[in-house]
Design a protein around this motif. Sequence first.
Motif, PDB file in Angstrom:
ATOM      1  N   ARG A  85       0.827  -1.218   0.000  1.00  0.00           N
ATOM      2  CA  ARG A  85       0.000   0.000   0.000  1.00  0.00           C
ATOM      3  C   ARG A  85       0.858   1.263   0.000  1.00  0.00           C
ATOM      4  NH1 ARG A  85      -5.358  -1.068   0.739  1.00  0.00           N
ATOM      5  NH2 ARG A  85      -5.853  -3.147   1.512  1.00  0.00           N
ATOM      6  N   GLU A  86       1.957   1.233   0.734  1.00  0.00           N
ATOM      7  CA  GLU A  86       2.870   2.383   0.766  1.00  0.00           C
ATOM      8  C   GLU A  86       3.473   2.667  -0.606  1.00  0.00           C
ATOM      9  OE1 GLU A  86       5.703   1.283   3.748  1.00  0.00           O
ATOM     10  OE2 GLU A  86       4.271   1.600   5.396  1.00  0.00           O
ATOM     11  N   ARG A  87       3.464   1.679  -1.476  1.00  0.00           N
ATOM     12  CA  ARG A  87       4.032   1.836  -2.805  1.00  0.00           C
ATOM     13  C   ARG A  87       2.971   1.996  -3.885  1.00  0.00           C
ATOM     14  NH1 ARG A  87       6.993   0.402   0.960  1.00  0.00           N
ATOM     15  NH2 ARG A  87       9.242   0.743   0.872  1.00  0.00           N
ATOM     16  N   GLY A  88       1.748   2.316  -3.464  1.00  0.00           N
ATOM     17  CA  GLY A  88       0.693   2.670  -4.407  1.00  0.00           C
ATOM     18  C   GLY A  88      -0.223   1.545  -4.854  1.00  0.00           C
ATOM     19  N   PHE A  89      -0.061   0.366  -4.294  1.00  0.00           N
ATOM     20  CA  PHE A  89      -0.937  -0.742  -4.649  1.00  0.00           C
ATOM     21  C   PHE A  89      -2.085  -0.821  -3.647  1.00  0.00           C
ATOM     22  CE2 PHE A  89       3.202  -1.839  -6.414  1.00  0.00           C
ATOM     23  CZ  PHE A  89       2.861  -2.142  -7.726  1.00  0.00           C
ATOM     24  N   GLU A  90      -3.144  -1.540  -4.023  1.00  0.00           N
ATOM     25  CA  GLU A  90      -4.309  -1.693  -3.144  1.00  0.00           C
ATOM     26  C   GLU A  90      -4.082  -2.729  -2.056  1.00  0.00           C
ATOM     27  OE1 GLU A  90      -7.823  -2.401  -5.517  1.00  0.00           O
ATOM     28  OE2 GLU A  90      -7.277  -0.802  -6.912  1.00  0.00           O
ATOM     29  N   GLY A  91      -3.025  -3.479  -2.153  1.00  0.00           N
ATOM     30  CA  GLY A  91      -2.701  -4.529  -1.195  1.00  0.00           C
ATOM     31  C   GLY A  91      -1.653  -5.439  -1.784  1.00  0.00           C
ATOM     32  N   LYS A  92      -1.490  -6.616  -1.185  1.00  0.00           N
ATOM     33  CA  LYS A  92      -0.497  -7.590  -1.662  1.00  0.00           C
ATOM     34  C   LYS A  92      -0.865  -8.047  -3.074  1.00  0.00           C
ATOM     35  CE  LYS A  92      -1.299 -10.150   1.875  1.00  0.00           C
ATOM     36  NZ  LYS A  92      -1.350 -11.204   2.896  1.00  0.00           N
ATOM     37  N   ILE A  93       0.160  -8.132  -3.936  1.00  0.00           N
ATOM     38  CA  ILE A  93      -0.103  -8.553  -5.310  1.00  0.00           C
ATOM     39  C   ILE A  93       0.342 -10.007  -5.525  1.00  0.00           C
ATOM     40  CG2 ILE A  93      -0.022  -6.207  -6.216  1.00  0.00           C
ATOM     41  CD1 ILE A  93       2.749  -6.759  -7.294  1.00  0.00           C
ATOM     42  N   VAL A  94      -0.373 -10.676  -6.394  1.00  0.00           N
ATOM     43  CA  VAL A  94      -0.047 -12.056  -6.747  1.00  0.00           C
ATOM     44  C   VAL A  94       1.199 -12.034  -7.631  1.00  0.00           C
ATOM     45  CG1 VAL A  94      -0.847 -14.112  -7.987  1.00  0.00           C
ATOM     46  CG2 VAL A  94      -2.472 -12.769  -6.618  1.00  0.00           C
ATOM     47  N   PRO A  95       2.188 -12.881  -7.361  1.00  0.00           N
ATOM     48  CA  PRO A  95       3.367 -12.933  -8.227  1.00  0.00           C
ATOM     49  C   PRO A  95       2.984 -13.225  -9.682  1.00  0.00           C
ATOM     50  CG  PRO A  95       3.761 -14.174  -6.215  1.00  0.00           C
ATOM     51  CD  PRO A  95       2.301 -13.820  -6.234  1.00  0.00           C
ATOM     52  N   GLY A  96       3.617 -12.514 -10.595  1.00  0.00           N
ATOM     53  CA  GLY A  96       3.316 -12.682 -12.015  1.00  0.00           C
ATOM     54  C   GLY A  96       3.519 -14.101 -12.504  1.00  0.00           C
ATOM     55  N   MET A  97       4.574 -14.756 -12.025  1.00  0.00           N
ATOM     56  CA  MET A  97       4.836 -16.128 -12.474  1.00  0.00           C
ATOM     57  C   MET A  97       3.755 -17.089 -11.982  1.00  0.00           C
ATOM     58  SD  MET A  97       7.448 -16.004 -14.420  1.00  0.00           S
ATOM     59  CE  MET A  97       7.116 -14.319 -14.910  1.00  0.00           C
ATOM     60  N   LEU A  98       3.165 -16.802 -10.831  1.00  0.00           N
ATOM     61  CA  LEU A  98       2.050 -17.618 -10.356  1.00  0.00           C
ATOM     62  C   LEU A  98       0.846 -17.419 -11.280  1.00  0.00           C
ATOM     63  CD1 LEU A  98       0.697 -19.537  -8.383  1.00  0.00           C
ATOM     64  CD2 LEU A  98       0.303 -17.582  -6.855  1.00  0.00           C
ATOM     65  N   LEU A  99       0.593 -16.189 -11.694  1.00  0.00           N
ATOM     66  CA  LEU A  99      -0.523 -15.925 -12.612  1.00  0.00           C
ATOM     67  C   LEU A  99      -0.366 -16.687 -13.915  1.00  0.00           C
ATOM     68  CD1 LEU A  99      -1.020 -12.099 -12.121  1.00  0.00           C
ATOM     69  CD2 LEU A  99      -2.660 -13.899 -11.549  1.00  0.00           C
ATOM     70  N   ILE A 100       0.834 -16.642 -14.498  1.00  0.00           N
ATOM     71  CA  ILE A 100       0.972 -17.305 -15.797  1.00  0.00           C
ATOM     72  C   ILE A 100       1.066 -18.821 -15.666  1.00  0.00           C
ATOM     73  CG2 ILE A 100       1.865 -15.257 -16.930  1.00  0.00           C
ATOM     74  CD1 ILE A 100       4.625 -16.586 -16.936  1.00  0.00           C
ATOM     75  N   SER A 101       1.133 -19.319 -14.441  1.00  0.00           N
ATOM     76  CA  SER A 101       1.048 -20.771 -14.274  1.00  0.00           C
ATOM     77  C   SER A 101      -0.311 -21.278 -14.750  1.00  0.00           C
ATOM     78  CB  SER A 101       1.289 -21.174 -12.818  1.00  0.00           C
ATOM     79  OG  SER A 101       0.193 -20.820 -11.998  1.00  0.00           O
ATOM     80  N   ARG A 102      -1.283 -20.397 -14.869  1.00  0.00           N
ATOM     81  CA  ARG A 102      -2.602 -20.765 -15.410  1.00  0.00           C
ATOM     82  C   ARG A 102      -2.483 -21.264 -16.844  1.00  0.00           C
ATOM     83  NH1 ARG A 102      -5.756 -22.578 -12.651  1.00  0.00           N
ATOM     84  NH2 ARG A 102      -7.520 -21.921 -13.865  1.00  0.00           N
ATOM     85  N   PHE A 103      -1.481 -20.768 -17.589  1.00  0.00           N
ATOM     86  CA  PHE A 103      -1.285 -21.244 -18.960  1.00  0.00           C
ATOM     87  C   PHE A 103      -0.908 -22.722 -18.932  1.00  0.00           C
ATOM     88  CE2 PHE A 103       0.366 -16.738 -20.233  1.00  0.00           C
ATOM     89  CZ  PHE A 103      -0.886 -16.209 -19.997  1.00  0.00           C
ATOM     90  N   SER A 104      -0.044 -23.094 -17.993  1.00  0.00           N
ATOM     91  CA  SER A 104       0.357 -24.485 -17.861  1.00  0.00           C
ATOM     92  C   SER A 104      -0.857 -25.357 -17.549  1.00  0.00           C
ATOM     93  CB  SER A 104       1.414 -24.620 -16.769  1.00  0.00           C
ATOM     94  OG  SER A 104       1.834 -25.949 -16.638  1.00  0.00           O
ATOM     95  N   TYR A 105      -1.713 -24.880 -16.675  1.00  0.00           N
ATOM     96  CA  TYR A 105      -2.955 -25.596 -16.363  1.00  0.00           C
ATOM     97  C   TYR A 105      -3.779 -25.799 -17.630  1.00  0.00           C
ATOM     98  CZ  TYR A 105      -7.897 -25.949 -15.176  1.00  0.00           C
ATOM     99  OH  TYR A 105      -9.206 -26.318 -15.146  1.00  0.00           O
ATOM    100  N   LEU A 106      -3.942 -24.744 -18.391  1.00  0.00           N
ATOM    101  CA  LEU A 106      -4.756 -24.823 -19.604  1.00  0.00           C
ATOM    102  C   LEU A 106      -4.240 -25.911 -20.533  1.00  0.00           C
ATOM    103  CD1 LEU A 106      -6.752 -23.829 -21.780  1.00  0.00           C
ATOM    104  CD2 LEU A 106      -5.052 -22.122 -22.408  1.00  0.00           C
ATOM    105  N   TYR A 107      -2.965 -25.878 -20.861  1.00  0.00           N
ATOM    106  CA  TYR A 107      -2.419 -26.808 -21.843  1.00  0.00           C
ATOM    107  C   TYR A 107      -2.130 -28.183 -21.260  1.00  0.00           C
ATOM    108  CZ  TYR A 107      -1.868 -22.357 -24.136  1.00  0.00           C
ATOM    109  OH  TYR A 107      -2.120 -21.115 -24.658  1.00  0.00           O
ATOM    110  N   GLY A 108      -1.737 -28.236 -20.000  1.00  0.00           N
ATOM    111  CA  GLY A 108      -1.337 -29.508 -19.417  1.00  0.00           C
ATOM    112  C   GLY A 108      -2.456 -30.312 -18.796  1.00  0.00           C
ATOM    113  N   MET A 109      -3.500 -29.644 -18.326  1.00  0.00           N
ATOM    114  CA  MET A 109      -4.519 -30.364 -17.567  1.00  0.00           C
ATOM    115  C   MET A 109      -5.940 -30.190 -18.092  1.00  0.00           C
ATOM    116  SD  MET A 109      -2.696 -31.969 -15.480  1.00  0.00           S
ATOM    117  CE  MET A 109      -4.052 -32.753 -14.641  1.00  0.00           C
ATOM    118  N   PHE A 110      -6.268 -29.032 -18.611  1.00  0.00           N
ATOM    119  CA  PHE A 110      -7.658 -28.767 -18.961  1.00  0.00           C
ATOM    120  C   PHE A 110      -8.050 -29.396 -20.298  1.00  0.00           C
ATOM    121  CE2 PHE A 110     -10.597 -25.921 -21.275  1.00  0.00           C
ATOM    122  CZ  PHE A 110     -11.744 -26.304 -20.619  1.00  0.00           C
ATOM    123  N   LEU A 111      -7.186 -29.302 -21.292  1.00  0.00           N
ATOM    124  CA  LEU A 111      -7.539 -29.811 -22.610  1.00  0.00           C
ATOM    125  C   LEU A 111      -7.664 -31.325 -22.610  1.00  0.00           C
ATOM    126  CD1 LEU A 111      -5.302 -27.501 -24.795  1.00  0.00           C
ATOM    127  CD2 LEU A 111      -7.724 -27.269 -24.280  1.00  0.00           C
TER     128      LEU A 111
END
Length: 142
Positions: free
Chosen positions: A50-76
Motif C-alpha cells: 500500500r505504501e508503494r501505491g498498490f491496493e494490497g499484496k499482489i499475486v506474483p506474475g509467475m504464479l498468474l501465468i502458471s494458469r497457462f500451464s494448467y490450460l495446456y497440461g490439464m484442462f484440454l
Amino acid sequence: PNGAKAGDEGSISYWEDGESHQVFSAEDVGVFINLSRDKNPLHTDDAFARERGFEGKIVPGMLLISRFSYLYGMFLREKRWLILSAEVKFRKPIYVDEQFHGRWKKLNESEATKILEVKNEIYNSKNEIAVEGVTKVQLIKP
C-alpha cells in the motif's frame, strides 16, 4: 471452464476458445513463495504494498501465468501439450483474494507440425487486462 471440444484423436482441430475463473488466496501465494523463494514484500506485506501505491499484496506474475500451464497440461482433452514459447506482458496487478479470469483464443494452427499459437489474457475484477501474451504449444506423440 469452457474449452476444447472432442475431435479426432491426435488432431489439433478440436480446439475451442474459452475462459476460466480463479482466485489466488494468501495460502496459494505462500506456497508459491516457498517454492520460488521470491519473498518480495509486494507479495507478502500488505502495508508495504500500500505504501508503494498498490491496493494490497499482489499475486506474483509467475504464479498468474502458471494458469497457462494448467490450460495446456490439464484442462484440454489431450494431456500431451508441450509449451514451446510464451511472450507475456504484465499490465496491471492482480491482488491476493481478487477474482480474475483468463481467456484464450487460437491465433494460428498447423496440423502438420501439431503447433498452435494462442492468445492468452488475464483480466482483473474490474475487467481490465492484467496480463496478456502469446503462447506456442505443440501436441506431442502419445
